[in-house]
Design a protein around this motif. Structure first.
Motif, PDB file in Angstrom:
ATOM      1  N   GLU A   1      37.215  39.658  42.715  1.00 37.24           N
ATOM      2  CA  GLU A   1      36.998  39.910  44.142  1.00 37.24           C
ATOM      3  C   GLU A   1      37.368  41.352  44.490  1.00 37.24           C
ATOM      4  O   GLU A   1      36.668  42.011  45.262  1.00 37.24           O
ATOM      5  CB  GLU A   1      37.834  38.932  44.960  1.00 37.24           C
ATOM      6  CG  GLU A   1      37.426  37.478  44.808  1.00 37.24           C
ATOM      7  CD  GLU A   1      38.479  36.505  45.312  1.00 37.24           C
ATOM      8  OE1 GLU A   1      38.122  35.359  45.624  1.00 37.24           O
ATOM      9  OE2 GLU A   1      39.661  36.897  45.379  1.00 37.24           O
ATOM     10  N   ARG A   2      38.445  41.819  43.905  1.00 41.96           N
ATOM     11  CA  ARG A   2      38.895  43.195  44.149  1.00 41.96           C
ATOM     12  C   ARG A   2      37.849  44.191  43.678  1.00 41.96           C
ATOM     13  O   ARG A   2      37.536  45.169  44.370  1.00 41.96           O
ATOM     14  CB  ARG A   2      40.214  43.420  43.431  1.00 41.96           C
ATOM     15  CG  ARG A   2      40.776  44.826  43.535  1.00 41.96           C
ATOM     16  CD  ARG A   2      42.025  44.946  42.686  1.00 41.96           C
ATOM     17  NE  ARG A   2      42.567  46.295  42.716  1.00 41.96           N
ATOM     18  CZ  ARG A   2      43.575  46.701  41.937  1.00 41.96           C
ATOM     19  NH1 ARG A   2      44.144  45.856  41.095  1.00 41.96           N
ATOM     20  NH2 ARG A   2      44.004  47.943  42.007  1.00 41.96           N
ATOM     21  N   GLN A   3      37.260  43.933  42.497  1.00 41.82           N
ATOM     22  CA  GLN A   3      36.254  44.839  41.960  1.00 41.82           C
ATOM     23  C   GLN A   3      34.999  44.843  42.820  1.00 41.82           C
ATOM     24  O   GLN A   3      34.435  45.905  43.122  1.00 41.82           O
ATOM     25  CB  GLN A   3      35.910  44.432  40.520  1.00 41.82           C
ATOM     26  CG  GLN A   3      34.850  45.289  39.846  1.00 41.82           C
ATOM     27  CD  GLN A   3      35.272  46.732  39.694  1.00 41.82           C
ATOM     28  OE1 GLN A   3      36.463  47.024  39.582  1.00 41.82           O
ATOM     29  NE2 GLN A   3      34.313  47.647  39.674  1.00 41.82           N
ATOM     30  N   ARG A   4      34.553  43.652  43.245  1.00 47.25           N
ATOM     31  CA  ARG A   4      33.341  43.580  44.057  1.00 47.25           C
ATOM     32  C   ARG A   4      33.560  44.244  45.421  1.00 47.25           C
ATOM     33  O   ARG A   4      32.647  44.868  45.955  1.00 47.25           O
ATOM     34  CB  ARG A   4      32.910  42.118  44.222  1.00 47.25           C
ATOM     35  CG  ARG A   4      32.384  41.491  42.938  1.00 47.25           C
ATOM     36  CD  ARG A   4      31.662  40.182  43.203  1.00 47.25           C
ATOM     37  NE  ARG A   4      32.528  39.148  43.731  1.00 47.25           N
ATOM     38  CZ  ARG A   4      33.295  38.362  42.999  1.00 47.25           C
ATOM     39  NH1 ARG A   4      33.299  38.500  41.671  1.00 47.25           N
ATOM     40  NH2 ARG A   4      34.041  37.423  43.539  1.00 47.25           N
ATOM     41  N   ALA A   5      34.766  44.100  45.970  1.00 46.44           N
ATOM     42  CA  ALA A   5      35.059  44.754  47.249  1.00 46.44           C
ATOM     43  C   ALA A   5      35.029  46.266  47.096  1.00 46.44           C
ATOM     44  O   ALA A   5      34.509  46.978  47.964  1.00 46.44           O
ATOM     45  CB  ALA A   5      36.420  44.301  47.764  1.00 46.44           C
TER      46      ALA A   5
ATOM     47  N   ALA B   1      30.422  39.319  51.778  1.00 50.55           N
ATOM     48  CA  ALA B   1      29.094  39.222  52.379  1.00 50.55           C
ATOM     49  C   ALA B   1      29.009  40.021  53.676  1.00 50.55           C
ATOM     50  O   ALA B   1      28.000  39.955  54.369  1.00 50.55           O
ATOM     51  CB  ALA B   1      28.749  37.763  52.642  1.00 50.55           C
ATOM     52  N   ASN B   2      30.064  40.770  53.984  1.00 45.26           N
ATOM     53  CA  ASN B   2      30.118  41.599  55.197  1.00 45.26           C
ATOM     54  C   ASN B   2      30.045  40.738  56.456  1.00 45.26           C
ATOM     55  O   ASN B   2      29.500  41.137  57.480  1.00 45.26           O
ATOM     56  CB  ASN B   2      29.000  42.635  55.203  1.00 45.26           C
ATOM     57  CG  ASN B   2      29.370  43.870  56.015  1.00 45.26           C
ATOM     58  OD1 ASN B   2      30.549  44.179  56.186  1.00 45.26           O
ATOM     59  ND2 ASN B   2      28.380  44.560  56.525  1.00 45.26           N
ATOM     60  N   GLU B   3      30.614  39.534  56.375  1.00 41.60           N
ATOM     61  CA  GLU B   3      30.610  38.620  57.511  1.00 41.60           C
ATOM     62  C   GLU B   3      32.010  38.383  58.069  1.00 41.60           C
ATOM     63  O   GLU B   3      32.200  37.502  58.914  1.00 41.60           O
ATOM     64  CB  GLU B   3      29.981  37.282  57.106  1.00 41.60           C
ATOM     65  CG  GLU B   3      28.501  37.410  56.740  1.00 41.60           C
ATOM     66  CD  GLU B   3      27.893  36.097  56.279  1.00 41.60           C
ATOM     67  OE1 GLU B   3      28.653  35.097  56.184  1.00 41.60           O
ATOM     68  OE2 GLU B   3      26.687  36.061  56.017  1.00 41.60           O
TER      69      GLU B   3
END
Length: 519
Positions: free
Chosen positions: A168-172, A152-154
């Motif tokens: 998570e790796r793919q979304r990052a 979420a860039n937080e």
């Protein structure tokens, strides 16, 4: 400003990410006033601006532009901000200890401010001027929440008790944060382990990995089946959404295709888990090695007579099979200089001392003399099968006599030739040691070992190829090392020096390794 000129201007920017700040519109203008770029200010690290623009997310060198707008930072009194989120185990004790140590070494005074049950801030003030220089903003919950904040860039840094999941790796990667499994995107900060614990009043002192899995899957429900009293077993562990809870699923249950029992009582904090188990004679828990409190840690045993006790050295070498590295994940964004300096500090010897004092297992390599490994060699002789000849045992003894084993070991992911997370970190660690000349004028031998599944000659060949692969990886990572100043070599002894029984995947995993020996 024309589209062509804007595209040319945008091409000068670095497509990376930076710090964390309040999002407001600003305009960046070149000194001659010919080029300007407007967008939402996402961050400023003291040197570079990060903007969300019509051209995408851009990073702009602050020395070449003027900033206009209410969100423009004060360049003279800039305060670096770093947002850190994730594991409460790491965030409650370990990271604050490292920040205190970093501040002391770099001339800062620290001030901690609690914001709520899960949030606090470390403010760093210059000792000389008294000015606020940086703020480390913490949100301590669990590993899942840490990765959620990152995506979420937080968050600028994630504290994790497990490796990043494929999703998570793919979304990052899709969010422009880079491949989070690369060496510069993740690092092992310290080491921990998953350990079974009971009350000191419980007579049971050991358990096999298979039994541990069956207990927490609800297959074994009475202590009498473990050599204890005739009483039901009460199950305790951390929440399933925590990094340690997920490590239990991955390392204890999945290898034998079992699922967690719905009778498990989950705890929010490791200290609460250990305290509860220590007070109840018929309870068993799976805890962090660093948070066992007054509870009794059970030894992992095997049917062949081997036993593995969780201890600082066995966790560091991964001889204990249920290790749990503690990760820091850093996206492909430019951190403020104080943040980069802090990450550099965590790799140094001062930080390793603090990690040990905080109750965790550091990564500073230690040398274990062959004289201190008598039990290992005795076990090798005792368990040697018909395929392991006396000549091979004698060759191993002759080769290693006069050398010392480094606690830096290399192991591989289950069913893979890929090094596991701790071993990938060890490659970088050993490479840095070679670059600074730590082992100049010494001999380093990469020694491969295998499990006993299959023919002895084939196992030795596989172990040799793994040792060669580790040596190549270390040499490739040690880009500035002068390798002419030391001697590097490889050898392998296959299944000749087992660490555990081969009757389980845990044991076979512990036996498949590459050790580092030095003279």
């Amino acid at each position: 400003m024309t589209l062509k000129r804007a595209a040319a201007f945008a091409a000068l920017f670095l497509f990376t990410l930076t710090g964390f700040a309040q999002a407001q519109d600003v305009t960046l203008t070149s000194p001659d006033g010919q080029v300007e770029l407007s967008g939402t200010l996402l961050g400023f690290d003291g040197e570079f601006y990060r903007l969300e623009t019509v051209y995408g997310e851009l990073t702009v060198d602050g020395s070449g532009v003027n900033c206009e707008g209410p969100a423009c930072p004060n360049l003279q009194d800039f305060v670096a901000e770093l947002s850190i989120s994730g594991s409460a185990t790491m965030g409650s004790v370990l990271m604050p200890a490292l920040i205190e140590g970093f501040a002391l070494r770099h001339g800062f005074r620290t001030e901690r401010t609690s914001i709520g049950p899960t949030r606090f801030t470390y403010s760093l003030f210059n000792e000389s001027s008294g000015k606020l220089a940086a703020e480390f903003q913490f949100r301590v919950t669990n590993t899942d929440e840490g990765f959620a904040d990152l995506l979420a860039n937080e968050a600028d840094i994630v504290m994790a008790l497990r490796e990043i999941r494929p999703g998570e790796r793919q979304r990052a990667r899709e969010a422009g944060m880079g491949d989070m499994t690369q060496a510069n995107r993740s690092r092992v900060l310290s080491l921990d382990a998953v350990v079974p614990i009971v009350s000191a009043s419980n007579p049971v002192r050991s358990i096999s990995p298979r039994q541990l899995a069956e207990v927490f899957a609800g297959r074994i429900t009475n202590w009498v089946d473990l050599g204890g009293p005739d009483a039901p077993i009460d199950l305790h562990m951390l929440g399933a959404d925590t990094g340690l809870g997920q490590a239990v699923e991955d390392q204890v249950l999945k290898p034998v295709n079992l699922s967690l029992s719905d009778t498990v009582l989950h705890h929010a904090r490791g200290a609460d888990l250990a305290q509860t188990v220590s007070k109840h004679p018929f309870a068993i828990g799976i805890a962090s090695y660093a948070e066992t409190g007054n509870a009794q840690v059970l030894t992992l045993k095997g049917t062949c007579g081997f036993s593995l006790q969780a201890a600082r050295r066995t966790i560091k070498t991964e001889d204990y099979p249920l290790t749990a590295p503690m990760f820091l994940y850093i996206p492909a964004r430019r951190l403020p200089k104080v943040g980069r300096d802090f990450l550099g500090y965590t790799r140094g010897p001062s930080a390793q001392i603090l990690i040990r004092r905080a109750g965790f297992v550091d990564q500073a390599p230690e040398e274990v003399s062959i004289a201190d490994q008598g039990n290992r060699f005795a076990n090798a002789i005792t368990t040697a099968g018909p395929e392991i000849s006396l000549e091979e045992l004698q060759r191993m003894t002759r080769t290693l006599t006069g050398m010392a084993r480094l606690t830096t070991s290399f192991r591989f992911e289950a069913g893979s030739i890929r090094l596991d997370a701790q071993s990938r970190s060890n490659v970088q660690q050993l490479a840095r040691a070679l670059e600074i000349g730590k082992y100049d004028a010494r001999r380093i031998l990469f020694v491969g070992f295998s499990d006993g599944d299959g023919a002895a000659k084939a196992n030795r060949d596989i172990a040799l190829r793994r040792a060669e692969a580790v040596q190549r990886a270390v040499i490739a990572a040690a880009e500035t090392a002068n390798l002419d100043r030391l001697s590097l070599g490889v050898d392998a002894f296959g299944e000749a020096l087992p660490m555990a029984c081969d009757d389980s995947e845990w044991g076979r995993q512990a036996n498949r390794r590459v050790e580092v020996w030095v003279r």
